[in-house]
Structure formats: structure tokens, C-alpha cells
Design a protein around this motif. Structure first.
Motif, PDB file in Angstrom:
ATOM      1  N   LYS A 148       4.448   4.192  -7.159  1.00  0.00           N
ATOM      2  CA  LYS A 148       3.145   4.438  -6.541  1.00  0.00           C
ATOM      3  C   LYS A 148       1.990   3.860  -7.354  1.00  0.00           C
ATOM      4  CE  LYS A 148       0.454   8.299  -4.758  1.00  0.00           C
ATOM      5  NZ  LYS A 148       0.481   9.706  -4.390  1.00  0.00           N
ATOM      6  N   GLN A 184       7.060   2.444   1.470  1.00  0.00           N
ATOM      7  CA  GLN A 184       8.087   3.131   0.686  1.00  0.00           C
ATOM      8  C   GLN A 184       9.468   2.886   1.276  1.00  0.00           C
ATOM      9  OE1 GLN A 184       7.035   7.285   0.327  1.00  0.00           O
ATOM     10  NE2 GLN A 184       5.025   6.789  -0.510  1.00  0.00           N
ATOM     11  N   TYR A 237      10.315   1.623  -5.833  1.00  0.00           N
ATOM     12  CA  TYR A 237       8.953   2.002  -5.498  1.00  0.00           C
ATOM     13  C   TYR A 237       8.272   2.724  -6.650  1.00  0.00           C
ATOM     14  CZ  TYR A 237       5.016   3.608  -2.789  1.00  0.00           C
ATOM     15  OH  TYR A 237       3.749   3.815  -2.328  1.00  0.00           O
ATOM     16  N   THR A 290       0.840  -1.191   0.000  1.00  0.00           N
ATOM     17  CA  THR A 290       0.000   0.000   0.000  1.00  0.00           C
ATOM     18  C   THR A 290       0.882   1.251   0.000  1.00  0.00           C
ATOM     19  OG1 THR A 290      -1.667  -1.236   1.249  1.00  0.00           O
ATOM     20  CG2 THR A 290      -1.871   1.162   1.278  1.00  0.00           C
ATOM     21  N   ASP A 291       0.397   2.284  -0.623  1.00  0.00           N
ATOM     22  CA  ASP A 291       1.137   3.533  -0.742  1.00  0.00           C
ATOM     23  C   ASP A 291       1.211   4.246   0.605  1.00  0.00           C
ATOM     24  OD1 ASP A 291       2.489   5.719  -1.810  1.00  0.00           O
ATOM     25  OD2 ASP A 291       0.641   6.690  -2.500  1.00  0.00           O
TER      26      ASP A 291
END
Length: 174
Positions: free
Chosen positions: A134, A126, A132, A120-121
Motif C-alpha cells: 500500500k 490489489q 502488493y 492506486t490503492d
């Protein structure tokens, strides 16, 4: 120290007569293998990822019972698998499943749900991912929608586990 704060939770939290929904969502995840993790790493992850939701739920249980409320535990896809480079986090999420399952079986007056998002963002994810993107992970609003679905479930049901996965798994992206 978090352990002392957890021990004092009864005194810190106001006496809530009624708790309709409790969402246990705090967590930390740092990449550790069995070899690289130290006792302090295990302790920090267990305190926030397992002990804190257990203690918060214990303290709020009378209000949850009175409201016939819902306790939601934000877990992780890592809670159902092992990851060599993220073993500490995964182990705590396995423990969180056990906590939620045990609570569900012992408390028939409340609904208990585990929501297990995939990547999940978030700042936490991150920090774990070197590559990564988004657009390849779940938007946080989708987790909020899953929480809402659990809360809106009819009075004769409970959604005991909700898996929220990205449309295309990261490992399957070409």
C-alpha cells in the motif's frame, strides 16, 4: 445483463435538467493475456469500462450542455501502453481515451477531461498485484484532488488530460 441495463438507461435515470460534473469512474480489471481472454472477458470489460461511461454521458449530455459542465473519465496509465498480461483492461482504457477525445472535439459547450491514475490503492488494483504494498501506490484521496483541480479550472480552460503517477514508479523501486 449489463447491456440490457445500458439500453434502458434513458428510462432508469431521472431527467436531470442540469449536470455540473459527471465523473465516470466505474471499471473492472482482470489480468488476461490475448491467449487467456475469452469473448465473455472482452465483453464484460468493454461493457463496464467503455459502453457504460459512453451511455451515461449520452443520457446526461443535455444537462451537461445546459450547465456548461465537465465530463471526467477516470482512465488509467494502462490506457497509453500495452501490457501482455493485462491486455483486455489496457485495450478498454485505450478505447476510453478515444471516447473522451471524440466527445471533447464534438461538444464545445462542455469541458471533457481524462484523468489517468497509475497504480492506486483500490480493491481492483490489489486483485491484480501479487506483491502488493500500500505504501508504494497512490492514495485514493490524491485522485480526488486531481478531480477537484479539473473542476476548479478557470472558465476559459479545460485540463484535457491529467496523469497521476506514484512518486516512485513501481518498476523503478529498488
Amino acid at each position: 445483463d449489463l447491456a440490457q441495463e445500458l439500453d434502458a438507461m434513458d428510462a432508469v435515470l431521472p431527467a436531470l435538467e442540469r449536470v455540473d460534473v459527471l465523473v465516470n469512474g466505474a471499471a473492472i480489471a482482470q489480468a488476461f493475456s490475448v491467449e487467456s481472454a475469452r469473448a465473455s472477458d472482452w465483453r464484460a470489460h468493454m461493457e463496464l469500462n467503455v459502453y457504460a461511461p459512453a451511455e451515461l454521458t449520452r443520457v446526461l449530455l443535455p444537462g451537461l450542455r445546459k450547465a456548461e459542465g465537465t465530463a471526467i473519465f477516470i482512465n488509467s496509465g494502462a490506457g497509453r501502453g500495452g501490457f501482455g498480461d493485462n491486455v483486455v483492461y489496457a485495450a478498454t482504457k485505450h478505447a476510453l481515451y478515444a471516447l473522451a477525445d471524440g466527445l471533447r472535439k464534438s461538444e464545445q459547450d462542455i469541458r471533457v477531461t481524462t484523468i489517468a491514475p497509475g497504480p492506486t490503492d483500490t480493491a481492483m488494483f490489489q486483485g491484480l498485484s501479487g506483491d502488493y504494498d500500500k505504501s508504494h501506490v497512490i492514495a485514493p484521496v490524491e485522485i480526488a484532488k486531481a478531480i477537484r483541480a479539473v473542476i476548479d479550472a478557470g472558465p476559459t480552460t479545460q485540463l484535457t488530460e491529467v496523469q497521476v503517477r506514484p512518486r516512485i514508479e513501481l518498476a523503478d523501486r529498488k
